[in-house]
Scaffold this active site. Structure first.
Site, mmCIF file in Angstrom:
data_model
loop_
_atom_site.group_PDB
_atom_site.id
_atom_site.type_symbol
_atom_site.label_atom_id
_atom_site.label_comp_id
_atom_site.label_asym_id
_atom_site.label_seq_id
_atom_site.Cartn_x
_atom_site.Cartn_y
_atom_site.Cartn_z
ATOM 1 C CG HIS A 37 17.308 -5.824 -20.427
ATOM 2 N ND1 HIS A 37 18.079 -6.323 -21.465
ATOM 3 C CD2 HIS A 37 18.176 -5.512 -19.422
ATOM 4 C CE1 HIS A 37 19.358 -6.322 -21.096
ATOM 5 N NE2 HIS A 37 19.437 -5.832 -19.864
ATOM 6 C CG HIS A 121 21.212 2.478 -19.676
ATOM 7 N ND1 HIS A 121 21.754 2.241 -18.422
ATOM 8 C CD2 HIS A 121 21.779 1.576 -20.510
ATOM 9 C CE1 HIS A 121 22.626 1.249 -18.514
ATOM 10 N NE2 HIS A 121 22.655 0.814 -19.762
#
Length: 180
Positions: A37, A121
């Site tokens: 995620h 990220h």
């Protein structure tokens, strides 16, 4: 108390591509692909009434959908000791703007802000006892990673449970992004 964060779930084609990066680095504890995620805002531990207020406030946000393109990999290296390996976002500006929109909504609820600068990220691995030469070789081998762009169509309010096997996630709410 509930430990919460807001995130975009990575779609299947990109999850499979990220999973291909997960080998060849001794000492890496790889994140399961079903947990990939992009965290939009870490909230932390809040009580039940605050969690309900957050869920309502997020539902009131009017956010347009946008494209995300993953490109490159890197490490978080506090004190010259790499701890986390991640895939980068090519153009983080839309995610940074969304992060600030969440900050504004949560400020109104007096939810504490993160102290760290936001850097979008996708975590790939936690690094434990990874040799520096091997890490450099890995980064050189996979540094040109790129995935096809994908459309961010929804974000989720997620509860995280810490277990002896790592974090377990439960999606509490999903919020559609507005298509134009």
């Amino acid at each position: 108390m509930q430990r919460l964060f807001i995130a975009l779930i990575i779609p299947e084609p990109q999850r499979s591509q990220l999973a291909l990066l997960q080998s060849g680095l001794e000492g890496a504890h790889w994140v399961r692909p079903d947990k990939f995620h992009l965290t939009l805002r870490f909230i932390g531990a809040v009580d039940e009434p605050t969690a309900q207020d957050i869920a309502v406030a997020l539902g009131d946000l009017n956010v347009r959908d946008f494209q995300i393109h993953l490109q490159g990999i890197g490490v978080f290296d506090p004190g010259n000791r790499p701890r986390s390996l991640w895939a980068a976002v090519k153009d983080p500006a839309p995610l940074q703007a969304l992060h600030e929109k969440y900050n504004q909504a949560l400020r109104r609820l007096q939810v504490m802000e993160e102290r760290r600068k936001y850097m979008p990220h996708v975590s790939l691995a936690r690094l434990v006892e990874v040799s520096a030469p091997r890490l450099v070789q890995y980064l050189e081998s996979y540094g040109d990673f790129t995935s096809p762009p994908f459309q961010a169509k929804e974000f989720c309010l997620i509860q995280s449970y810490l277990t002896r096997h790592g974090a377990a996630y439960e999606i509490l709410e999903s919020y559609a992004l507005r298509a134009d």
